[in-house]
Design an enzyme around this catalytic site. Sequence first.
Site, PDB file in Angstrom:
ATOM      1  N   HIS A 153       0.871  -1.183   0.000  1.00  0.00           N
ATOM      2  CA  HIS A 153       0.000   0.000   0.000  1.00  0.00           C
ATOM      3  C   HIS A 153       0.910   1.235   0.000  1.00  0.00           C
ATOM      4  O   HIS A 153       2.032   1.186   0.501  1.00  0.00           O
ATOM      5  CB  HIS A 153      -0.838  -0.048   1.283  1.00  0.00           C
ATOM      6  CG  HIS A 153      -1.876   1.029   1.412  1.00  0.00           C
ATOM      7  ND1 HIS A 153      -1.561   2.319   1.791  1.00  0.00           N
ATOM      8  CD2 HIS A 153      -3.222   1.000   1.241  1.00  0.00           C
ATOM      9  CE1 HIS A 153      -2.680   3.035   1.844  1.00  0.00           C
ATOM     10  NE2 HIS A 153      -3.694   2.267   1.505  1.00  0.00           N
ATOM     11  N   ASP A 184       3.256  -4.550   7.541  1.00  0.00           N
ATOM     12  CA  ASP A 184       2.046  -3.734   7.472  1.00  0.00           C
ATOM     13  C   ASP A 184       0.856  -4.664   7.718  1.00  0.00           C
ATOM     14  O   ASP A 184       0.499  -5.461   6.855  1.00  0.00           O
ATOM     15  CB  ASP A 184       1.961  -3.067   6.085  1.00  0.00           C
ATOM     16  CG  ASP A 184       0.665  -2.293   5.885  1.00  0.00           C
ATOM     17  OD1 ASP A 184      -0.216  -2.357   6.763  1.00  0.00           O
ATOM     18  OD2 ASP A 184       0.537  -1.632   4.838  1.00  0.00           O
ATOM     19  N   GLN A 241      -4.492  -4.805   6.931  1.00  0.00           N
ATOM     20  CA  GLN A 241      -5.572  -5.700   6.502  1.00  0.00           C
ATOM     21  C   GLN A 241      -5.576  -6.985   7.319  1.00  0.00           C
ATOM     22  O   GLN A 241      -6.627  -7.434   7.772  1.00  0.00           O
ATOM     23  CB  GLN A 241      -5.430  -6.043   5.008  1.00  0.00           C
ATOM     24  CG  GLN A 241      -5.495  -4.858   4.065  1.00  0.00           C
ATOM     25  CD  GLN A 241      -6.869  -4.215   3.963  1.00  0.00           C
ATOM     26  OE1 GLN A 241      -7.882  -4.836   4.292  1.00  0.00           O
ATOM     27  NE2 GLN A 241      -6.909  -2.976   3.532  1.00  0.00           N
ATOM     28  N   LYS A 246      -9.989   0.260  10.388  1.00  0.00           N
ATOM     29  CA  LYS A 246     -10.284  -0.987   9.671  1.00  0.00           C
ATOM     30  C   LYS A 246     -10.645  -2.103  10.655  1.00  0.00           C
ATOM     31  O   LYS A 246     -11.232  -3.111  10.271  1.00  0.00           O
ATOM     32  CB  LYS A 246      -9.075  -1.420   8.837  1.00  0.00           C
ATOM     33  CG  LYS A 246      -8.739  -0.454   7.703  1.00  0.00           C
ATOM     34  CD  LYS A 246      -7.709  -1.060   6.773  1.00  0.00           C
ATOM     35  CE  LYS A 246      -6.857  -0.055   6.039  1.00  0.00           C
ATOM     36  NZ  LYS A 246      -7.535   0.693   4.995  1.00  0.00           N
TER      37      LYS A 246
END
Lengths: 406, 136
Positions: free
Chosen positions: A122, A199, A202, A225
């Site tokens: 991302h 990261d 998600q 999220k």
Amino acid sequence: MYDIQSVRSDFPILSREVNGKPLVYLDNGASAQKPQVVIDAVTRGYAEEYSNVHRGLHYLSNLATEKYEGVRGTVARFLGAASEDEIILNSGTTEGINMVAYGWAMPRMEAGDEIVLSIMEHHANIVPWHFLRERQGVVIKWVDVEPDGSLDPQKMIDAIGPKTKLVGITHMSNVLGTVVDVKAICTAARDKGVPVLVDGSQAAVHMSVNVADIGCDFYAVTGHKLYGPSGSGAIYVRKDRMAEMRPFMGGGDMIRDVTRDTVTWNDPPMMFEAGTPGIVQTIGLGVALDYMTGLGMENIAAHEAKVRDYARDRFKGLNWLQVQGDAPGKGAIFSLSIEGAGHAHDISTVLDKKGVAVRAGSHCAMPLMDAMGINATCRASFGLYNTEAEVDVLIDALELCHDLFA
Amino acid sequence: MAQPAFEDLVDDFEFLDDWEDRYRHVIDLGKAMPPLEDAFKVPATKVDGCASQVWLVPDVSGDTFQFRGDSDAMIVRGLIAVLTALYNGVEVEKVPTVDAGGELARLGLNDHLSAQRSNGLRAMIDRIRGVAGQAA
């Protein structure tokens, strides 16, 4: 037993209509909706428990501080960190990765030093490293994904050379849903003495994460999220790495003493939290993580896998639909396009009319889109409250797109 | 009264009662519109503020305003076709006074105009008004 109807009833927004149709919210990869307990915690935070934290000895300041600091432990347990002192609370993954870039990488990287990144990062895990490339001549080494969207961990490991100072890798692609074997990468990188930043924006939403087991040095997550408030987040930084880090932002709270000529820092992790933080947002994040833990991360993962399998099978039955990436074990994130018919924005406009919310565009992952040779896709990203019936609504709407645009 | 080409559209849209039929018609208008040659798809003609790519090539050399446009999105191409019906042939100095919102409402397409919509219809209209305003 995962009672999906009961779970859905925890999220008030899911009962609203959009364009006269029941909302089908499939934009969880961008941001997730909030359960009532989080909304209540935010309301209560302001209505009954609000004050600044870490300052003042009055009742409300102590109460807010206690609640806020409690979240550090909640995040530590959620991520499997050994100690809550390894958790820095922040506004989300973007801040977390920038903090590592400025606080850890910048002081110890010289021109010609390398950062290894996968092509499916991302922008939050790309642009901070471009700063180092532009400003101090750091070299970014890119590792490609396979045609099915999977990432061979060995390719990441092989890219680590004598000049490599850091590896940055997503745990789950926000475009393809690919889950990366970060443990294998971390184990090999550690043997070579190179730290790894993961990261987890998600991945932490969809699976049980244990940073101790993964063996990473940094693991960044974002609250909005994780069914928590926007503007909340955290990063795990292993103790030895935190000791190597210099403060990123200066201001109140992160200092011990300030004189005209000197300044001394507070202890880590406080040293990395300058200024008044997102107090109520962070308290809400703690409640969101408790909510997820209450449902059980294994149960959430099992439910989402069921919906993913259903969606995958139904998509395969549509010969005019392209799905980018089909890596084994991928998460419930699908990047869709319709052959020769309709731009991603056309498709999302029609889906919106049917009450279906998806993301259209390059998903903050332009290098990956470029590598795949596509401009834009529609992304349907599922969360813990989505159902097979919603897959059917999505597919009906896609069929209409095919009819309209083909 | 708007331009005759636009009044024809109003007549056509009168028979389309749901959004699906209106969209279908907008898409057909886009399909029927001749594509812009690649030579015109340059940064100077590109309209910012659109989620898809949009190009506008205005012509203010005569007494009346003319433009051609294109987009890689089909609904947006159709909306460009609607705008050509609305603006082409209007006297240059009168272009900025055309009530685009009001006219598009007659087609049931004004919901595309809201500021949050990133289809760029508003940005296209701003570009058309700006070019005509400068020339007038």
